[in-house]
Structure formats: structure tokens, C-alpha cells
Design a protein around this motif. Structure first.
Motif, mmCIF file in Angstrom:
data_model
loop_
_atom_site.group_PDB
_atom_site.id
_atom_site.type_symbol
_atom_site.label_atom_id
_atom_site.label_comp_id
_atom_site.label_asym_id
_atom_site.label_seq_id
_atom_site.Cartn_x
_atom_site.Cartn_y
_atom_site.Cartn_z
ATOM 1 N N ARG A 1 54.227 35.310 47.920
ATOM 2 C CA ARG A 1 53.501 34.902 48.758
ATOM 3 C C ARG A 1 53.437 33.334 48.836
ATOM 4 O O ARG A 1 52.588 32.596 49.173
ATOM 5 C CB ARG A 1 51.868 35.257 48.686
ATOM 6 C CG ARG A 1 51.784 36.743 48.959
ATOM 7 C CD ARG A 1 50.362 37.155 48.662
ATOM 8 N NE ARG A 1 50.103 38.559 48.951
ATOM 9 C CZ ARG A 1 50.456 39.574 48.385
ATOM 10 N NH1 ARG A 1 51.163 39.430 47.245
ATOM 11 N NH2 ARG A 1 50.073 40.797 48.788
ATOM 12 N N TYR B 1 40.461 37.642 34.160
ATOM 13 C CA TYR B 1 40.731 38.081 35.802
ATOM 14 C C TYR B 1 41.978 39.372 35.793
ATOM 15 O O TYR B 1 41.884 40.015 36.656
ATOM 16 C CB TYR B 1 40.847 36.827 36.488
ATOM 17 C CG TYR B 1 40.569 37.335 38.011
ATOM 18 C CD1 TYR B 1 39.348 37.085 38.545
ATOM 19 C CD2 TYR B 1 41.293 37.433 39.093
ATOM 20 C CE1 TYR B 1 38.888 37.447 39.920
ATOM 21 C CE2 TYR B 1 41.328 37.964 40.302
ATOM 22 C CZ TYR B 1 39.985 37.716 40.701
ATOM 23 O OH TYR B 1 39.660 38.214 42.003
ATOM 24 N N ASP C 1 45.669 41.379 43.573
ATOM 25 C CA ASP C 1 46.033 41.172 44.761
ATOM 26 C C ASP C 1 45.296 40.837 46.066
ATOM 27 O O ASP C 1 45.591 39.891 46.803
ATOM 28 C CB ASP C 1 46.448 42.683 45.287
ATOM 29 C CG ASP C 1 47.587 43.372 44.678
ATOM 30 O OD1 ASP C 1 48.422 42.428 44.034
ATOM 31 O OD2 ASP C 1 47.997 44.389 44.622
ATOM 32 N N ARG C 2 43.807 41.087 45.828
ATOM 33 C CA ARG C 2 42.890 40.637 46.973
ATOM 34 C C ARG C 2 42.727 39.047 46.481
ATOM 35 O O ARG C 2 42.760 38.398 47.701
ATOM 36 C CB ARG C 2 41.642 41.403 46.399
ATOM 37 C CG ARG C 2 41.704 42.645 47.030
ATOM 38 C CD ARG C 2 40.057 43.072 47.040
ATOM 39 N NE ARG C 2 39.421 43.035 46.003
ATOM 40 C CZ ARG C 2 39.377 44.139 45.077
ATOM 41 N NH1 ARG C 2 39.922 45.134 44.971
ATOM 42 N NH2 ARG C 2 38.901 43.912 43.840
ATOM 43 N N ARG C 3 42.751 38.667 45.399
ATOM 44 C CA ARG C 3 42.250 37.250 45.198
ATOM 45 C C ARG C 3 43.514 36.379 45.555
ATOM 46 O O ARG C 3 43.168 35.180 46.524
ATOM 47 C CB ARG C 3 42.322 37.110 43.734
ATOM 48 C CG ARG C 3 41.796 35.877 43.484
ATOM 49 C CD ARG C 3 40.487 35.057 43.609
ATOM 50 N NE ARG C 3 40.410 33.526 43.312
ATOM 51 C CZ ARG C 3 39.870 33.386 42.151
ATOM 52 N NH1 ARG C 3 39.476 34.092 41.228
ATOM 53 N NH2 ARG C 3 39.747 32.052 41.747
ATOM 54 N N TYR D 1 42.829 48.879 38.927
ATOM 55 C CA TYR D 1 41.774 48.051 39.189
ATOM 56 C C TYR D 1 42.134 46.658 39.167
ATOM 57 O O TYR D 1 41.920 45.910 39.962
ATOM 58 C CB TYR D 1 40.337 48.376 38.447
ATOM 59 C CG TYR D 1 39.416 47.428 38.591
ATOM 60 C CD1 TYR D 1 38.544 47.335 39.874
ATOM 61 C CD2 TYR D 1 39.167 46.142 37.799
ATOM 62 C CE1 TYR D 1 37.662 46.574 40.083
ATOM 63 C CE2 TYR D 1 38.304 45.386 38.006
ATOM 64 C CZ TYR D 1 37.548 45.488 39.082
ATOM 65 O OH TYR D 1 36.549 44.583 39.446
ATOM 66 N N GLU E 1 45.826 37.196 47.999
ATOM 67 C CA GLU E 1 46.123 37.188 49.226
ATOM 68 C C GLU E 1 44.859 36.487 50.224
ATOM 69 O O GLU E 1 45.137 36.030 50.880
ATOM 70 C CB GLU E 1 45.930 38.710 49.634
ATOM 71 C CG GLU E 1 46.136 38.930 51.223
ATOM 72 C CD GLU E 1 47.413 38.626 51.907
ATOM 73 O OE1 GLU E 1 47.457 37.875 52.775
ATOM 74 O OE2 GLU E 1 48.519 38.834 50.866
ATOM 75 N N LYS E 2 43.669 36.425 49.359
ATOM 76 C CA LYS E 2 42.654 35.578 50.089
ATOM 77 C C LYS E 2 42.844 34.210 50.123
ATOM 78 O O LYS E 2 42.719 33.551 51.059
ATOM 79 C CB LYS E 2 41.467 35.780 49.393
ATOM 80 C CG LYS E 2 40.176 35.003 49.834
ATOM 81 C CD LYS E 2 38.913 35.367 48.904
ATOM 82 C CE LYS E 2 37.730 34.310 49.416
ATOM 83 N NZ LYS E 2 36.603 34.614 48.546
ATOM 84 N N GLN E 3 43.436 33.717 48.778
ATOM 85 C CA GLN E 3 43.558 32.327 48.676
ATOM 86 C C GLN E 3 44.872 32.051 49.546
ATOM 87 O O GLN E 3 45.017 30.895 50.093
ATOM 88 C CB GLN E 3 43.952 31.958 47.147
ATOM 89 C CG GLN E 3 44.130 30.486 46.989
ATOM 90 C CD GLN E 3 42.466 29.872 46.952
ATOM 91 O OE1 GLN E 3 41.642 30.368 47.071
ATOM 92 N NE2 GLN E 3 42.804 28.463 47.085
ATOM 93 N N ARG F 1 45.758 33.260 52.532
ATOM 94 C CA ARG F 1 45.321 33.077 53.791
ATOM 95 C C ARG F 1 44.491 31.896 54.139
ATOM 96 O O ARG F 1 44.599 31.279 55.090
ATOM 97 C CB ARG F 1 44.286 34.277 54.317
ATOM 98 C CG ARG F 1 45.192 35.648 54.650
ATOM 99 C CD ARG F 1 43.751 36.344 55.280
ATOM 100 N NE ARG F 1 42.702 36.556 54.773
ATOM 101 C CZ ARG F 1 42.463 37.585 53.761
ATOM 102 N NH1 ARG F 1 43.207 38.329 53.335
ATOM 103 N NH2 ARG F 1 41.389 37.663 53.293
ATOM 104 N N ALA G 1 44.662 45.525 41.707
ATOM 105 C CA ALA G 1 44.013 45.582 43.001
ATOM 106 C C ALA G 1 43.323 44.008 43.396
ATOM 107 O O ALA G 1 43.287 43.505 44.179
ATOM 108 C CB ALA G 1 43.185 46.697 43.363
ATOM 109 N N ARG G 2 42.660 43.892 42.151
ATOM 110 C CA ARG G 2 41.779 42.571 42.019
ATOM 111 C C ARG G 2 42.481 41.357 42.174
ATOM 112 O O ARG G 2 42.411 40.518 42.903
ATOM 113 C CB ARG G 2 40.868 42.587 40.511
ATOM 114 C CG ARG G 2 40.164 41.451 40.516
ATOM 115 C CD ARG G 2 39.412 41.848 38.966
ATOM 116 N NE ARG G 2 38.350 40.683 39.076
ATOM 117 C CZ ARG G 2 37.760 40.495 37.928
ATOM 118 N NH1 ARG G 2 37.974 41.075 36.753
ATOM 119 N NH2 ARG G 2 36.755 39.634 37.726
#
Length: 180
Positions: free
Chosen positions: A150, A134, A105-107, A99, A109-111, A113, A102-103
């Protein structure tokens, strides 16, 4: 570079359920609102002093880095969400490594982008700060490993601590597109 296998960069130890439910949850519910009032009061005081500090920064050459370090050494030491605090996510997901990964990774990747699609390359888009709550189950080493892929590195001015907070800065260059 950093030694990601060092235990200091690994996941934080799982807190026992009895400690979370019987001690940390009541303390969080009682003291966290008071903590936030003190934090907002300190922030308001620093914002009142900010115009004077800004005047000094304009008049004294090379004082900007010192001003940033001073604010980081004062207000940066008082986290908005303390490490002892138990969030609802920590109550339910304590010890769930998948969990937290994944959290993270999402954060990231969002930043990423957000940085890469910004036309003006604004500085505040290039900074990413993650508190220990976090990435608790994934570890700071995992965050740095994923973020460096990234284009993120540790912030050059602001300090990071693998058990409390990570401050990252993006290099500002878009990633190459290999989908051709």
C-alpha cells in the motif's frame, strides 16, 4: 529489502496463560498507572525544553534531523504501553494470528485512505507507528509485507525494531486505480 522469513520478523511467542493471568495482569493493574504518570512527566519536561531546541534548530543548519534523533533516543525509548503490559486484547486473543492480521490490515488500510484522500499531504498523516502489542500475533514481517503493498516503507529517520515497534512512512502518492 528485509528478510520477512527471519524469526526476528515473525510473530512473538505466545505467553503462557498462567503467566498472563497470575503475574502480568496484576503487575499491569498496579504499575501501568505509575508508568503513565512518569511518561507524562517526561513528556512535559521535553515540551518545556522544546522552544530552546527549536531555536537551536533554526539557527544551526541541518540540526533538524539531529533534534528528531535526540527526541527519539530519549522519549522514544520509553514506550507509552510497555512490552510487558497485558492489554485486554492480549488476555483474550493471545496466539490468535487471524485476529492480529485482520487488525493490522484494518489499521494500515485506514491510514492509507487517510494519506491518499488528504488534500494537503500533511506530514503527520504519512507516519504510522505500531507497537508490538498491536501486531504481536501477526509479526513485523507481515506488517511490512501488507504495508509495502500500500506504499508504506520503514521510516527513513526514526528507527524500528521488529520486536518492539515499527515506524512506517507513506510515499505520499496515491495508488493506481485498476477497477476500470
Amino acid at each position: 529489502m528485509h528478510d520477512y522469513d527471519n524469526p526476528a520478523w515473525g510473530p512473538l511467542p505466545v505467553r503462557p496463560a498462567a503467566l498472563r493471568w497470575l503475574l502480568l495482569l496484576p503487575l499491569t493493574l498496579v504499575f501501568l498507572p505509575l508508568w503513565w504518570v512518569v511518561w507524562v512527566f517526561l513528556a512535559a519536561c521535553f515540551y518545556c525544553v522544546a522552544p530552546v531546541a527549536e531555536l537551536i534548530v533554526y539557527m544551526v543548519p541541518r540540526a533538524e534531523n539531529g533534534a528528531i534523533r535526540m527526541l527519539d533516543a530519549t522519549l522514544g525509548r520509553v514506550p507509552f504501553l510497555p512490552l510487558w503490559c497485558v492489554t485486554p486484547v492480549a488476555l483474550v486473543r493471545e496466539g490468535d494470528t487471524a485476529y492480529y492480521r485482520a487488525r493490522v490490515d484494518r489499521r494500515v488500510e485506514k491510514q492509507t485512505r487517510r494519506v491518499e484522500t488528504s488534500r494537503h499531504r500533511r506530514e503527520y498523516h504519512r507516519d504510522l507507528e505500531l507497537g508490538a502489542h498491536y501486531f504481536r500475533g501477526a509479526g513485523a514481517g507481515y506488517v511490512l509485507r501488507v504495508a509495502s503493498e500500500r506504499g508504506w516503507n520503514l521510516h527513513p529517520v526514526l528507527r524500528s525494531h521488529p520486536r518492539r515497534r515499527l515506524r512506517l512512512r507513506h510515499n505520499g502518492r496515491p495508488r493506481p486505480d485498476f477497477r476500470n
